[in-house]
Design a protein around this motif. Structure first.
Motif, PDB file in Angstrom:
ATOM      1  N   PRO A  88       0.837  -1.206   0.000  1.00 59.25           N
ATOM      2  CA  PRO A  88       0.000   0.000   0.000  1.00 59.25           C
ATOM      3  C   PRO A  88       0.874   1.259   0.000  1.00 59.25           C
ATOM      4  O   PRO A  88       1.850   1.352   0.756  1.00 59.25           O
ATOM      5  N   ALA A  89       0.539   2.188  -0.855  1.00 55.03           N
ATOM      6  CA  ALA A  89       1.338   3.408  -1.021  1.00 55.03           C
ATOM      7  C   ALA A  89       0.997   4.452   0.034  1.00 55.03           C
ATOM      8  O   ALA A  89      -0.131   4.517   0.517  1.00 55.03           O
ATOM      9  N   ALA A  90       1.984   5.267   0.357  1.00 53.67           N
ATOM     10  CA  ALA A  90       1.755   6.421   1.222  1.00 53.67           C
ATOM     11  C   ALA A  90       1.038   7.491   0.403  1.00 53.67           C
ATOM     12  O   ALA A  90       1.449   7.798  -0.718  1.00 53.67           O
ATOM     13  N   LEU A  91      -0.026   8.032   0.942  1.00 57.76           N
ATOM     14  CA  LEU A  91      -0.770   9.094   0.285  1.00 57.76           C
ATOM     15  C   LEU A  91      -0.337  10.439   0.857  1.00 57.76           C
ATOM     16  O   LEU A  91       0.284  10.506   1.926  1.00 57.76           O
ATOM     17  N   TYR A  92      -0.690  11.502   0.186  1.00 52.84           N
ATOM     18  CA  TYR A  92      -0.290  12.843   0.609  1.00 52.84           C
ATOM     19  C   TYR A  92      -0.659  13.093   2.076  1.00 52.84           C
ATOM     20  O   TYR A  92       0.137  13.644   2.835  1.00 52.84           O
ATOM     21  N   LYS A  93      -1.827  12.658   2.487  1.00 52.50           N
ATOM     22  CA  LYS A  93      -2.284  12.869   3.867  1.00 52.50           C
ATOM     23  C   LYS A  93      -1.389  12.151   4.886  1.00 52.50           C
ATOM     24  O   LYS A  93      -1.339  12.531   6.045  1.00 52.50           O
ATOM     25  N   ASP A  94      -0.661  11.120   4.442  1.00 50.52           N
ATOM     26  CA  ASP A  94       0.194  10.337   5.343  1.00 50.52           C
ATOM     27  C   ASP A  94       1.527  11.011   5.650  1.00 50.52           C
ATOM     28  O   ASP A  94       2.168  10.698   6.654  1.00 50.52           O
ATOM     29  N   TRP A  95       1.951  11.911   4.791  1.00 48.05           N
ATOM     30  CA  TRP A  95       3.272  12.543   4.937  1.00 48.05           C
ATOM     31  C   TRP A  95       3.241  13.529   6.097  1.00 48.05           C
ATOM     32  O   TRP A  95       2.359  14.375   6.180  1.00 48.05           O
ATOM     33  N   GLU A  96       4.234  13.432   6.986  1.00 45.71           N
ATOM     34  CA  GLU A  96       4.315  14.302   8.153  1.00 45.71           C
ATOM     35  C   GLU A  96       5.614  15.103   8.096  1.00 45.71           C
ATOM     36  O   GLU A  96       6.707  14.527   8.102  1.00 45.71           O
TER      37      GLU A  96
END
Length: 149
Positions: free
Chosen positions: A15-23
Motif C-alpha cells: 500500500p502506497a503512502a498518500l499525501y495525507k500520510d506525509w508528516e
C-alpha cells in the motif's frame, strides 16, 4: 554489491503512502548499502559517463551523482511509493567522492522538510544525506516531488 533495485520497493508492491500520510519533520530510517566498483561501472555505462572526467589527484572516482539512484529508496523506507509521482527538482551538494576502485559502505538517511499544495498539485520536499559509516558526508540532496492523491 547493492543495486538500487535490491533495496527500492516497487510501486504497487505494498500500500502506497498518500499525501495525507506525509508528516513534516518525519525522519526516514537509515538505509545501509554498498557501492562497489561493479555498480560504478554499470552506472557509468548507463549514463554514458566518461570516467576520464572523474579523476581526482590521479585516482579514479565514480561519477558524482552515482548515489542519486539510491535517494528514493531512503524515502521509501518510511513512505512506500505511490504510482504517478513526478520529480520536480533536486538541489545537490557533493562533499566527498565515492572511489571507483573500492567498495564504499554508505548510510542514507533523511527527513520530510515540507509539504504543500499549489495550483491543484500536492508537493512534498525532503532531504537525504549519504554518509560513510564513520559519519563523513558524501552527498546531500534536497528533493521535491508532486504526487496525486
Amino acid at each position: 554489491m547493492t543495486r538500487p533495485s535490491d533495496i527500492k520497493p516497487r510501486e504497487g508492491a505494498q500500500p502506497a503512502a498518500l499525501y495525507k500520510d506525509w508528516e513534516v519533520g518525519a525522519e526516514f530510517p537509515p538505509l545501509s548499502f554498498t557501492v562497489t566498483p561493479d555498480v560504478v561501472r554499470e552506472y557509468a555505462s548507463v549514463v554514458d559517463a566518461d570516467l576520464a572526467n572523474y579523476v581526482i589527484d590521479g585516482r579514479q572516482a565514480a561519477p558524482t551523482n552515482v548515489l542519486l539512484v539510491y535517494m528514493m529508496a531512503v524515502m521509501y523506507r518510511k513512505y512506500p511509493p505511490q504510482q504517478g509521482g513526478i520529480m520536480i527538482g533536486n538541489t545537490i551538494a557533493f562533499h566527498s567522492p565515492v572511489w571507483a576502485d573500492e567498495d564504499t559502505e554508505v548510510v542514507g538517511s533523511g527527513r520530510l522538510t515540507d509539504k504543500y499544495e499549489k495550483k491543484g498539485r500536492k508537493y512534498i520536499c525532503y532531504d537525504v544525506e549519504f554518509k560513510r559509516p564513520d559519519g563523513r558526508l558524501l552527498m546531500a540532496v534536497n528533493h521535491t516531488s508532486a504526487f496525486p492523491e
